[in-house]
Design a protein around this motif. Sequence first.
Motif, PDB file in Angstrom:
ATOM      1  N   VAL A   1      43.598  39.052  26.609  1.00  0.00           N
ATOM      2  CA  VAL A   1      43.008  39.330  25.294  1.00  0.00           C
ATOM      3  C   VAL A   1      41.481  39.289  25.393  1.00  0.00           C
ATOM      4  O   VAL A   1      40.775  40.174  24.877  1.00  0.00           O
ATOM      5  CB  VAL A   1      43.507  38.314  24.245  1.00  0.00           C
ATOM      6  CG1 VAL A   1      42.803  38.543  22.906  1.00  0.00           C
ATOM      7  CG2 VAL A   1      45.007  38.426  24.073  1.00  0.00           C
ATOM      8  N   VAL A   2      40.969  38.277  26.081  1.00  0.00           N
ATOM      9  CA  VAL A   2      39.517  38.117  26.209  1.00  0.00           C
ATOM     10  C   VAL A   2      38.922  39.243  27.053  1.00  0.00           C
ATOM     11  O   VAL A   2      37.960  39.917  26.642  1.00  0.00           O
ATOM     12  CB  VAL A   2      39.184  36.746  26.831  1.00  0.00           C
ATOM     13  CG1 VAL A   2      37.679  36.630  27.076  1.00  0.00           C
ATOM     14  CG2 VAL A   2      39.663  35.617  25.923  1.00  0.00           C
ATOM     15  N   VAL A   3      39.495  39.474  28.235  1.00  0.00           N
ATOM     16  CA  VAL A   3      38.936  40.455  29.168  1.00  0.00           C
ATOM     17  C   VAL A   3      39.041  41.865  28.608  1.00  0.00           C
ATOM     18  O   VAL A   3      38.056  42.625  28.560  1.00  0.00           O
ATOM     19  CB  VAL A   3      39.655  40.364  30.536  1.00  0.00           C
ATOM     20  CG1 VAL A   3      39.227  41.520  31.443  1.00  0.00           C
ATOM     21  CG2 VAL A   3      39.357  39.029  31.198  1.00  0.00           C
ATOM     22  N   GLU A   4      40.230  42.240  28.153  1.00  0.00           N
ATOM     23  CA  GLU A   4      40.424  43.613  27.689  1.00  0.00           C
ATOM     24  C   GLU A   4      39.740  43.841  26.340  1.00  0.00           C
ATOM     25  O   GLU A   4      39.207  44.927  26.080  1.00  0.00           O
ATOM     26  CB  GLU A   4      41.924  43.916  27.588  1.00  0.00           C
ATOM     27  CG  GLU A   4      42.242  45.384  27.791  1.00  0.00           C
ATOM     28  CD  GLU A   4      43.720  45.636  27.993  1.00  0.00           C
ATOM     29  OE1 GLU A   4      44.058  46.640  28.628  1.00  0.00           O
ATOM     30  OE2 GLU A   4      44.549  44.831  27.506  1.00  0.00           O
ATOM     31  N   GLY A   5      39.750  42.815  25.493  1.00  0.00           N
ATOM     32  CA  GLY A   5      39.065  42.951  24.208  1.00  0.00           C
ATOM     33  C   GLY A   5      37.572  43.133  24.390  1.00  0.00           C
ATOM     34  O   GLY A   5      36.945  43.986  23.738  1.00  0.00           O
TER      35      GLY A   5
ATOM     36  N   PHE B   1      37.900  50.075  33.487  1.00  0.00           N
ATOM     37  CA  PHE B   1      38.972  50.199  34.475  1.00  0.00           C
ATOM     38  C   PHE B   1      39.295  48.845  35.113  1.00  0.00           C
ATOM     39  O   PHE B   1      40.461  48.528  35.374  1.00  0.00           O
ATOM     40  CB  PHE B   1      38.572  51.214  35.554  1.00  0.00           C
ATOM     41  CG  PHE B   1      38.681  52.642  35.100  1.00  0.00           C
ATOM     42  CD1 PHE B   1      39.917  53.240  34.939  1.00  0.00           C
ATOM     43  CD2 PHE B   1      37.539  53.385  34.820  1.00  0.00           C
ATOM     44  CE1 PHE B   1      40.023  54.561  34.519  1.00  0.00           C
ATOM     45  CE2 PHE B   1      37.632  54.694  34.396  1.00  0.00           C
ATOM     46  CZ  PHE B   1      38.874  55.290  34.241  1.00  0.00           C
ATOM     47  N   LEU B   2      38.248  48.053  35.359  1.00  0.00           N
ATOM     48  CA  LEU B   2      38.484  46.726  35.931  1.00  0.00           C
ATOM     49  C   LEU B   2      39.329  45.864  34.985  1.00  0.00           C
ATOM     50  O   LEU B   2      40.226  45.130  35.417  1.00  0.00           O
ATOM     51  CB  LEU B   2      37.152  46.035  36.226  1.00  0.00           C
ATOM     52  CG  LEU B   2      36.325  46.638  37.369  1.00  0.00           C
ATOM     53  CD1 LEU B   2      34.980  45.919  37.485  1.00  0.00           C
ATOM     54  CD2 LEU B   2      37.090  46.549  38.693  1.00  0.00           C
ATOM     55  N   ALA B   3      39.027  45.978  33.690  1.00  0.00           N
ATOM     56  CA  ALA B   3      39.795  45.209  32.700  1.00  0.00           C
ATOM     57  C   ALA B   3      41.257  45.642  32.684  1.00  0.00           C
ATOM     58  O   ALA B   3      42.176  44.809  32.600  1.00  0.00           O
ATOM     59  CB  ALA B   3      39.177  45.379  31.312  1.00  0.00           C
TER      60      ALA B   3
END
Length: 452
Positions: free
Chosen positions: A18-22, A113-115
């Motif tokens: 949630v944190v990384v992709e958000g 892309f990394l996320a």
Amino acid sequence: MKKTRALTLSLAAIASVVVVEGAAGLLTNSLALISDALHALFDVIATLTLLVATRMSLKPPDETHTYGHGKIESIGGFLGGLLLSALGVDIVWSAFSRLAEGEHNVTPELVGFLAIFYTLAIDGLRISVLHTSLKGEESATVKADLFHALSDLSSTLVALAGYASASLNIFIGDTLAALTLCVLIFYLSLKMVYRTSLDLSDAVPKSIFNRVKASIQTHPNIKHFDNLRMRRVGDKIFVDVDITIPQELSVKEADLIASDLQKKIQDTIGKSEVSVKLKPSPQQPTLIDRIYHVAGKVDGVRGVHKVVLTDVGSAQHLTLHVEVDLNLPTDRAHEIAEEVERRLIEEVSGIGSVTVHIEPAQERIKAYEIDDKDMAESIKEIVKANRFVKKVEDVKMYGDDKRMYVDIRCVLKDNLTVEEAHAVATEIERKIVEKYQRLDVTLHIETESDSK
């Protein structure tokens, strides 16, 4: 416990998504990434709910939570579902605004892309951990979280497709991916709201209620039941029912019936707690009822029929037919007969002597249908020749390697007593067997009023 550790690890992993992709979605202005982060947030709530439910289920009921603490899961799921639905509406609004204005403003960068690849790795880790924890220890909550992880994997792949299309200047792909994911979010969140609202209102699916009802109705020793109540608390269903049983049963026999019913219901609906209240039948058992009951309790008895009581002076003589396994040795069958006679004399007052006729219990027959119209017509004529028969409704014939069988349905005139009707049936069967010696006849009789 193994399953709580698996759920805790799964919760930590999906929370990081949630944190990384958000964050990546906000940096790149990608609705696809934000939507997938929102879907991950759904799993955070779902996993947290499952984890709380699993831990709370370990706590025994107390004075303020007599049914346990499972409702906490329903409350959390209900509120979480409403929250996610509201967030989904906001994403859909933004997506349609972009489509209407034609401005997508997505700035695809490596961080996006990394996320996504980080999320895919986390999805794979969760699936592996949860699947491993299920080996050797069945858990509905862990299995549910495994399904959530699998749905996360598919949604992340959709987000990847949308984000990749945006990187190729097909910006509408990001918006369409977001809308696709929002459909999934709405479906899952509204389904959770619906299910938990049923739990909070103590509703159970009608199909489950009917299965429990059928389990009770088909129990051979239960004469009647009422006050069937059911409620779901967490992943467990509580069942309360009052059943009426024959008066002549002992306390031990009644307890065995209750235990058997509890197991039958639990086998039918899964994880449940069944409470059975026993009530004796208000009807007093007849002497014949008592005879059937006592004889039927003897070990090895498969069935009892043709019970006849005869007054002989001041005492009563009893004859009855007892069915036993057809493969039993003769000496064992004789022991069963003697035990039946002994118990009847000891436990049923007024009986002076008992004669038991042992016969093999009828097994299921593998037969073939016989299509002999001439024979069927001949049998019909024999039946119709009896002056008490109004009409013959049906004649079915079938057979096996040893015998032939015929089932006959016929209508008799009204105003016959049971004894008279039985005499008519016996006479008809005798005449049919006289003509067709290897025939086993079963005659079903109705009166004119019954057949209307």
